[in-house]
Design a protein around this motif. Structure first.
Motif, PDB file in Angstrom:
ATOM      1  N   ARG A  70       0.712  -1.041   0.131  1.00  0.00           N
ATOM      2  CA  ARG A  70       0.037  -0.131  -0.049  1.00  0.00           C
ATOM      3  C   ARG A  70       0.693   1.172  -0.171  1.00  0.00           C
ATOM      4  O   ARG A  70       0.548   2.269  -0.693  1.00  0.00           O
ATOM      5  N   ILE A  71       1.932   1.216   0.829  1.00  0.00           N
ATOM      6  CA  ILE A  71       2.730   2.430   0.808  1.00  0.00           C
ATOM      7  C   ILE A  71       3.500   2.506  -0.463  1.00  0.00           C
ATOM      8  O   ILE A  71       3.648   3.654  -1.068  1.00  0.00           O
ATOM      9  N   ALA A  72       3.888   1.456  -1.195  1.00  0.00           N
ATOM     10  CA  ALA A  72       4.650   1.698  -2.397  1.00  0.00           C
ATOM     11  C   ALA A  72       3.533   2.019  -3.583  1.00  0.00           C
ATOM     12  O   ALA A  72       3.929   2.893  -4.309  1.00  0.00           O
ATOM     13  N   HIS A  73       2.280   1.777  -3.179  1.00  0.00           N
ATOM     14  CA  HIS A  73       1.265   2.164  -4.409  1.00  0.00           C
ATOM     15  C   HIS A  73       0.969   3.592  -4.087  1.00  0.00           C
ATOM     16  O   HIS A  73       1.069   4.462  -5.162  1.00  0.00           O
ATOM     17  N   MET A  74       0.922   4.205  -2.761  1.00  0.00           N
ATOM     18  CA  MET A  74       0.952   5.644  -2.674  1.00  0.00           C
ATOM     19  C   MET A  74       2.095   6.453  -3.130  1.00  0.00           C
ATOM     20  O   MET A  74       1.912   7.601  -3.514  1.00  0.00           O
TER      21      MET A  74
END
Length: 213
Positions: A70-74
């Motif tokens: 999720r962090i990578a997506h953000m």
């Protein structure tokens, strides 16, 4: 807690992100996109969850791999072993050609559910099609070369000149094709691991031998 934070840092590094244990808050990470320093966020531990410096809850402790996705997506990062491809963003599913960004392994639900359960958190993104009664894993192009699949399994390996029905990224529940495990968080599945688990869950059948694999 330090162990969980280190595990999160390790998963973030697999996405190609720069990670520093020097956030402003104690027990936090400063995560930065490697090619754009303006894409940066601080991830802190708070009451059993990971949160950004803007107060966004990323997820609970114990789900470090999913939180890293999720962090990578953000931060607009792409998982290692993944591609720049993204699922459709509209309202409907789309037919997408295999053999370009990924190949696909379609497994009947009777077997696919067991494979997914056994893979657990090691599984990449999975498309579930309740109508067609099958699960689809996306893997590196040409990664299934050398696989010998007994016809009795009804497994389909899809590559160049074949297509996969791809649901929109937001579609995680439906009576039609939807993401059982999201692309942004999980990316491609390790084809060798998938092959091993399929073999283990299928097992020997009448008139089949392990040599066929």
């Amino acid at each position: 807690m330090e162990a969980e934070l280190q595990e999160l840092a390790d998963h973030l590094a697999k996405h190609g992100l720069q990670v520093a244990h020097e956030g402003a808050a104690p027990q936090s990470l400063r995560v930065t996109h490697p090619l754009n320093a303006s894409l940066s966020d601080e991830i802190a531990m708070a009451e059993g969850r990971y949160v950004t410096d803007f107060g966004y809850e990323v997820g609970p402790f114990g789900e470090e791999r999913e939180c890293a996705g999720r962090i990578a997506h953000m931060l607009a990062a792409t998982p290692q072993g993944s591609t720049c491809w993204i699922p459709p963003s509209g309202l409907a599913a789309e037919l997408t050609p295999a053999g370009v960004h990924w190949d696909a392994c379609q497994v009947p639900a009777y077997l696919g559910d067991r494979v997914l359960a056994r893979l657990g958190r090691e599984s990449g993104a999975v498309i579930r099609d309740p109508y067609g009664r099958r699960l689809t894993w996306l893997i590196d192009p040409l990664a299934t070369r050398g696989w010998a699949i007994p016809e009795a399994t009804c497994i389909q390996l899809l590559s160049t000149a074949q297509h996969v029905t791809e649901p929109p990224a937001w579609c995680t529940r439906s009576s039609f094709a939807h993401w059982a495990r999201g692309w942004a968080e999980h990316g491609l599945t390790d084809a060798r691991l998938l092959h091993v688990v399929i073999r283990a869950e299928h097992g020997p059948r009448e008139r089949e031998s392990r040599a066929e694999w």
